[in-house]
Scaffold this active site. Structure first.
Site, PDB file in Angstrom:
ATOM      1  N   GLU A  80     -36.749  -5.695 -20.128  1.00  0.00           N
ATOM      2  CA  GLU A  80     -36.208  -4.353 -20.365  1.00  0.00           C
ATOM      3  C   GLU A  80     -34.827  -4.441 -20.980  1.00  0.00           C
ATOM      4  OE1 GLU A  80     -36.091  -3.003 -16.277  1.00  0.00           O
ATOM      5  OE2 GLU A  80     -33.999  -3.634 -16.093  1.00  0.00           O
ATOM      6  N   HIS A  82     -31.185  -1.597 -21.480  1.00  0.00           N
ATOM      7  CA  HIS A  82     -30.596  -0.304 -21.132  1.00  0.00           C
ATOM      8  C   HIS A  82     -29.107  -0.359 -21.399  1.00  0.00           C
ATOM      9  CE1 HIS A  82     -29.925  -2.780 -17.613  1.00  0.00           C
ATOM     10  NE2 HIS A  82     -31.224  -2.807 -17.343  1.00  0.00           N
ATOM     11  N   HIS A  86     -25.521  -5.378 -16.047  1.00  0.00           N
ATOM     12  CA  HIS A  86     -25.784  -5.974 -14.737  1.00  0.00           C
ATOM     13  C   HIS A  86     -24.824  -7.138 -14.527  1.00  0.00           C
ATOM     14  CE1 HIS A  86     -29.596  -4.000 -14.044  1.00  0.00           C
ATOM     15  NE2 HIS A  86     -30.239  -4.621 -15.006  1.00  0.00           N
ATOM     16  N   HIS A 120     -33.610  -8.326 -21.207  1.00  0.00           N
ATOM     17  CA  HIS A 120     -33.470  -9.313 -20.132  1.00  0.00           C
ATOM     18  C   HIS A 120     -34.689  -9.312 -19.224  1.00  0.00           C
ATOM     19  CE1 HIS A 120     -31.725  -5.534 -18.684  1.00  0.00           C
ATOM     20  NE2 HIS A 120     -32.092  -5.894 -17.468  1.00  0.00           N
ATOM     21  N   CYS A 134     -27.710  -8.394  -7.533  1.00  0.00           N
ATOM     22  CA  CYS A 134     -27.530  -7.655  -8.775  1.00  0.00           C
ATOM     23  C   CYS A 134     -26.676  -6.425  -8.479  1.00  0.00           C
ATOM     24  CB  CYS A 134     -28.879  -7.235  -9.348  1.00  0.00           C
ATOM     25  SG  CYS A 134     -28.732  -6.259 -10.873  1.00  0.00           S
TER      26      CYS A 134
END
Ligand code: MN
Length: 154
Positions: A80, A82, A86, A120, A134
């Protein structure tokens, strides 16, 4: 759920039970592991369990969440990307992370910074689980799922 007060959440240690199963034993006292599924993905097949340790639904105050993900041997997270970043710290096991087109092996205490819009995916080794912390913004955009996670093909 906590009442938002300062607290110590005790590590209980792995119990030798199954990774990546809904209802798996608590790793942290009072933190219930949840199978990690999005958009109808077969989370059990991918073998990912999430523990939300702080923030999110647990605490109202922080603008971030701290989660621990456990990926079963041979399992993988969604591929994914975005807008939100992270910060990941590997706690246990072995595996790989895909960052755009580069694959990196990861081991305990390695840190992975996933910058905005980086494709990732995390994958556990075939013979070892992978556990990582995370940290993520509380308010964040929805991930764009990418076709057929590239690490999961390999
Ligand atoms: Mn992500």
């Amino acid at each position: 759920m906590s009442d938002g007060r300062s607290r110590v959440v005790r590590w209980r240690g792995a119990d030798g039970g199954p990774f990546a199963a809904e209802g798996a034993a608590e790793r942290w006292e009072g933190v219930v592991p949840r199978a990690y599924a999005r958009d109808g993905e077969a989370a059990a097949a991918a073998g990912v369990v999430r523990h939300t340790l702080a923030g999110g639904a647990v605490d109202a105050e922080p603008g971030f969440e701290v989660r621990c993900f456990e990926v079963a041997p041979g399992g993988w997270s969604s591929c994914e990307r975005h807008a939100h970043p992270h910060v990941v710290v590997v706690l246990a096991g072995r595996g790989e992370v895909l960052l755009d087109d580069a694959r990196h092996s990861v081991a305990p205490f390695d840190l992975v910074y996933v910058a905005p819009w980086t494709a990732h995916q995390f994958r556990a080794a075939e013979d070892a689980p992978l556990a990582f912390l995370c940290v993520v913004d509380r308010e964040r955009d929805r991930p764009q799922r990418l076709p057929a996670g590239r690490l999961s093909d390999g």
